[in-house]
Structures are given as structure tokens and as C-alpha cells.
Enzyme design. Structure first.
Site, mmCIF file in Angstrom:
data_model
loop_
_atom_site.group_PDB
_atom_site.id
_atom_site.type_symbol
_atom_site.label_atom_id
_atom_site.label_comp_id
_atom_site.label_asym_id
_atom_site.label_seq_id
_atom_site.Cartn_x
_atom_site.Cartn_y
_atom_site.Cartn_z
ATOM 1 N N GLY A 181 -19.227 25.164 61.904
ATOM 2 C CA GLY A 181 -17.838 25.217 61.169
ATOM 3 C C GLY A 181 -17.868 24.622 59.676
ATOM 4 O O GLY A 181 -17.229 25.241 58.936
ATOM 5 N N SER A 216 -22.825 33.323 71.940
ATOM 6 C CA SER A 216 -24.051 32.563 71.952
ATOM 7 C C SER A 216 -24.970 33.647 72.836
ATOM 8 O O SER A 216 -24.433 34.194 73.665
ATOM 9 C CB SER A 216 -23.833 31.252 72.700
ATOM 10 O OG SER A 216 -25.339 30.782 72.626
ATOM 11 N N TYR A 254 -21.282 25.312 79.985
ATOM 12 C CA TYR A 254 -20.986 25.716 78.454
ATOM 13 C C TYR A 254 -21.373 27.442 78.375
ATOM 14 O O TYR A 254 -20.698 27.920 77.891
ATOM 15 C CB TYR A 254 -21.992 25.140 77.783
ATOM 16 C CG TYR A 254 -22.462 25.523 76.436
ATOM 17 C CD1 TYR A 254 -21.567 25.120 75.266
ATOM 18 C CD2 TYR A 254 -23.725 26.394 76.194
ATOM 19 C CE1 TYR A 254 -21.672 25.660 74.186
ATOM 20 C CE2 TYR A 254 -23.799 26.688 74.906
ATOM 21 C CZ TYR A 254 -22.950 26.447 73.683
ATOM 22 O OH TYR A 254 -23.216 26.889 72.586
HETATM 23 P P1 NDP Z 1 -21.257 20.864 66.511
HETATM 24 O O1 NDP Z 1 -21.109 19.825 67.720
HETATM 25 O O2 NDP Z 1 -21.873 20.311 65.221
HETATM 26 O O3 NDP Z 1 -19.600 21.455 66.200
HETATM 27 C C1 NDP Z 1 -18.551 21.478 67.276
HETATM 28 C C2 NDP Z 1 -17.393 21.398 66.378
HETATM 29 O O4 NDP Z 1 -16.384 21.518 67.621
HETATM 30 C C3 NDP Z 1 -17.409 19.702 65.835
HETATM 31 O O5 NDP Z 1 -16.518 19.818 64.677
HETATM 32 C C4 NDP Z 1 -16.422 19.218 66.793
HETATM 33 O O6 NDP Z 1 -15.519 18.171 66.465
HETATM 34 C C5 NDP Z 1 -15.501 20.289 67.503
HETATM 35 N N1 NDP Z 1 -14.862 19.928 68.822
HETATM 36 C C6 NDP Z 1 -15.293 19.611 69.826
HETATM 37 N N2 NDP Z 1 -14.404 19.403 70.643
HETATM 38 C C7 NDP Z 1 -13.131 19.555 70.243
HETATM 39 C C8 NDP Z 1 -11.850 19.620 70.389
HETATM 40 N N3 NDP Z 1 -11.292 19.186 71.815
HETATM 41 N N4 NDP Z 1 -10.771 19.979 69.447
HETATM 42 C C9 NDP Z 1 -11.211 20.388 68.394
HETATM 43 N N5 NDP Z 1 -12.526 20.421 67.810
HETATM 44 C C10 NDP Z 1 -13.567 20.170 68.834
HETATM 45 O O7 NDP Z 1 -21.905 22.139 67.133
HETATM 46 P P2 NDP Z 1 -22.272 23.559 66.515
HETATM 47 O O8 NDP Z 1 -21.922 23.550 64.927
HETATM 48 O O9 NDP Z 1 -23.547 23.968 66.703
HETATM 49 O O10 NDP Z 1 -21.515 24.605 67.147
HETATM 50 C C11 NDP Z 1 -20.339 25.326 66.714
HETATM 51 C C12 NDP Z 1 -20.258 26.845 67.374
HETATM 52 O O11 NDP Z 1 -21.490 27.429 67.528
HETATM 53 C C13 NDP Z 1 -20.022 26.661 68.969
HETATM 54 O O12 NDP Z 1 -19.200 27.664 69.199
HETATM 55 C C14 NDP Z 1 -21.457 26.923 69.556
HETATM 56 O O13 NDP Z 1 -21.163 27.266 70.776
HETATM 57 C C15 NDP Z 1 -21.924 27.819 68.601
HETATM 58 N N6 NDP Z 1 -23.219 28.061 68.707
HETATM 59 C C16 NDP Z 1 -24.221 27.034 68.294
HETATM 60 C C17 NDP Z 1 -25.342 27.360 68.397
HETATM 61 C C18 NDP Z 1 -26.652 26.317 68.029
HETATM 62 O O14 NDP Z 1 -27.681 26.495 68.056
HETATM 63 N N7 NDP Z 1 -26.170 25.146 67.445
HETATM 64 C C19 NDP Z 1 -26.024 28.556 68.580
HETATM 65 C C20 NDP Z 1 -24.939 29.456 69.196
HETATM 66 C C21 NDP Z 1 -23.608 29.199 69.105
HETATM 67 P P3 NDP Z 1 -16.118 16.733 66.014
HETATM 68 O O15 NDP Z 1 -16.825 16.801 64.852
HETATM 69 O O16 NDP Z 1 -14.861 15.844 66.127
HETATM 70 O O17 NDP Z 1 -16.978 16.241 67.317
#
Ligand code: NDP
Length: 315
Positions: free
Chosen positions: A15, A142, A190
Site C-alpha cells: 500500500g 493473491s 487468510y
Molecule cells: P503489510 O502487512 O505490509 O500491509 C498490510 C496493511 O494493512 C498495513 O498497512 C496494515 O496497517 C493494514 N491493516 C491491517 N489491518 C487493518 C485494519 N484493521 N484496518 C486498516 N488497515 C489495516 O502487508 P502487504 O503489503 O504484503 O499486504 C498488502 C496486500 O497485498 C494484502 O491485501 C495482501 O493480501 C496482498 N498480497 C501480499 C503478498 C505478499 O507477498 N506480501 C502477495 C499477494 C498479495 P498497519 O501498518 O497499521 O499494520
């Protein structure tokens, strides 16, 4: 005018990288929708997003009350909405017991699917009203929910079954905390939530694309083995996962590259096709990927939509 894009979970990982990529074009104002205001501000500063290109708004997807408040505050701000990116997620692979959202839904599905489902539904009118040349609703998917891939076949596999746990409220009391009604498994929860994300995107497409012209899309940005998503995993996994992805599966992408991919799905004038699940090949070219049987099951998508509507109080 600049486009306005809301990105949930823009305080880290994919993000944040996407927020940076879009802000840097000078064509987008990024609304970082985050649960931790201070962390989001710091994150924006740390990657050098300039003040005029972003704002932070509070959103906790694990509370439907917070989702409603966010949508209401945004709509009343008068700022047009041109793109919504449902990106935030939690992944709890080592959890032995389920934990729950404010309304008592299992946390992974409650946050990743139900919170985003309500958010997207509430902001649909704002998107409809946008006069931007293109408007998009992107839900991050994913590969792990896709059982037609190698990665999607690592157990426990995603499976929504007949949705009996979800229909029962997913609360671990009257019903199971798992969508299919089975025993709790954090990794599976998940993957199930990601299948819900991909089904939701397609159901939005079927219900609203023709009428609204909005592009609905999902994507698999590649394995970003370094993000916070794996923060709950055991230390040995966190140590070995990035090199494993880099050298063995070769599915590894940097946060920056993945952010560029998601930014492309948001803003590239050529990616306007709706109902598509985007992926990238070895040369980093985007292509329309196939979803697994379950993740493209139209009947299941309709049922999921209806059950979810009831749970979030829209029906
Ligand atoms: P991160 O954990 O780095 O990012 C996840 C984000 O979600 C964080 O900013 C976190 O906030 C936020 N978040 C979690 N819970 C809440 C909530 N209750 N309300 C608001 N925000 C929330 O993971 P990624 O960047 O890897 O994941 C991002 C997306 O990418 C997801 O949809 C994941 O499924 C997808 N994805 C990731 C892959 C990977 O290899 N990493 C592969 C395929 C898909 P905070 O900063 O406060 O913790």
C-alpha cells in the site's frame, strides 16, 4: 484536476509503495486510509511523499462502525473519488485460536473481506459520480487463494465450502470461525479471505460495470516476501522466505516493483478492462490471468455477496 485515490493499509508494504508510486506522478492525490494515523504519517514522510500529494484518514477495517464513519466523512468532504484500492490485510498463520473484529467476526475474513466489502459498497456512489476519464475499484487478490497454481496448493488450501460458517456469523459461538464451517486455521482463513476478495471483484463487475462504467479489477502483484504481512510468522520462516522466493520459486518482487504494478492497475490508461485478475510475467508485462475454479465460481460469488450483505447490515 488531479485524480483522487483511496488506498487502505497504505502505512506499509504494498500500500505504501503504491501510494508513493502514484503520488510521484504528480497526477494523484492519495488518501491513505489507515488504522494508525501516526504510523501512516511517518511512513509517508519516510518514503518522501510530499505534503500536497497525500492525506491520512483514519480507517479500522476490523470495525464496521469505523468503516461507516470513514465513508461518511469522505463523502461529506466533497472530494471526488476516482479510484478505491482495497489493499489492507492481516495474515495470522501461527494463531492457535481465532481472534475477532469489533462486531465479532473472525479477524482475517472480517478485516480483509467484510470490512472492504462494506467500504466498497458505501463508496460506490462516490465512484459513480466521478467525472474522471476512468474510475476504478481495485481489490488486491493473491495467488495463495488460487488452487490452480503451485503456491495455491500448499496446504491448508483455500476452500469456502457452502459458506455455512460465514452464514452463521463467523463468530466461533453459534457458528465456526471459518467460512466453510471447519476448525480454525489462521493460514487458511487468510487464503479464504483472498478468494472472497477475488469473488467480490467479479460480482461487482457483473452487477455494476455496465451501468456505471467503473472498472473492477483484482491482481496478484507477485510475492513481496519482505512486507509486514509475514510479521506474525515464526522467525525462521521470516529469515528463509525472502531468499526462498528469490532463488527457488523466482516469484520474488521488491515492494517498489509491486507498488509500481498496483499503481499501473490504478492509473494506466490501457488497463481499463473490467472483471480482470491481473498478473505479471517474467519480463514484468501485465497479462490477464486465470482464476481457480472456486475463485471464478459465479454462483458462489452471488451467494457470498448476499451473505456478506446481511453480515455488514446492508440487507
Ligand atoms: P503489510 O502487512 O505490509 O500491509 C498490510 C496493511 O494493512 C498495513 O498497512 C496494515 O496497517 C493494514 N491493516 C491491517 N489491518 C487493518 C485494519 N484493521 N484496518 C486498516 N488497515 C489495516 O502487508 P502487504 O503489503 O504484503 O499486504 C498488502 C496486500 O497485498 C494484502 O491485501 C495482501 O493480501 C496482498 N498480497 C501480499 C503478498 C505478499 O507477498 N506480501 C502477495 C499477494 C498479495 P498497519 O501498518 O497499521 O499494520
Amino acid at each position: 484536476r488531479k485524480g483522487n485515490v483511496i488506498i487502505t493499509g497504505a502505512s506499509s508494504g504494498l500500500g505504501l509503495a503504491t501510494a508513493k508510486a502514484l503520488a510521484e506522478t504528480g497526477e494523484w492525490h492519495v488518501i491513505m486510509a489507515c488504522r494508525n494515523f501516526l504510523k501512516a504519517e511517518k511512513a509517508a514522510k519516510s518514503v518522501g511523499i510530499t505534503k500536497e500529494n497525500y492525506s491520512v484518514m483514519h480507517l479500522d477495517l476490523a470495525s464496521l462502525e469505523s468503516v461507516r464513519q470513514f465513508a461518511d466523512t469522505f463523502s461529506r468532504s466533497g472530494r471526488p473519488l476516482d479510484a478505491l484500492v482495497c489493499n489492507a490485510a492481516v495474515y495470522l498463520p501461527t494463531a492457535k485460536e481465532p481472534t475477532y473484529t469489533a462486531e465479532g467476526f473472525e479477524l482475517s475474513v472480517g478485516t480483509n473481506h467484510l470490512g472492504h466489502f462494506l467500504l466498497a459498497r458505501l463508496l460506490l456512489d462516490d465512484l459513480k459520480q466521478s467525472d474522471y476519464p476512468y474510475k476504478r475499484l481495485i481489490i488486491v487478490g493473491s495467488i495463495t487463494g488460487n488452487t490452480n497454481t503451485l503456491a495455491g496448493n500448499v496446504p491448508p488450501k483455500a476452500n469456502l465450502g457452502d459458506l455455512r460458517g460465514l452464514a452463521g456469523g463467523l463468530n466461533g459461538i453459534q457458528s465456526s470461525a471459518m467460512i466453510d464451517g471447519g476448525d480454525f486455521d489462521g493460514a487458511k482463513a487468510y487464503k479464504d479471505s483472498k478468494v472472497c476478495n477475488m469473488l467480490t471483484m467479479q460480482e461487482f463487475h457483473r452487477r455494476y460495470h455496465e451501468e456505471t462504467g467503473i472498472t473492477f479489477a483484482s491482481l496478484y502483484p507477485g510475492c513481496i516476501a519482505t512486507t509486514g504481512l509475514f510479521r506474525e510468522h515464526i522467525p525462521l520462516f521470516r529469515l528463509l522466505f525472502p531468499p526462498f522466493q528469490k532463488y527457488i520459486t523466482k516469484g520474488y518482487v521488491s515492494e517498489e516493483e509491486a507498488g509500481g504494478r498496483l499503481a499501473q492497475v490504478v492509473s494506466d490508461p490501457s488497463l481499463t478492462k473490467s472483471g480482470v485478475y491481473w498478473s505479471w510475467n517474467k519480463n514484468s508485462e501485465s497479462f490477464e490471468n486465470q482464476l481457480s475454479k472456486e475463485a471464478s465460481d459465479a454462483e458462489k460469488a452471488r451467494k457470498l455477496w448476499e451473505v456478506s450483505e446481511k453480515l455488514v447490515g446492508l440487507a
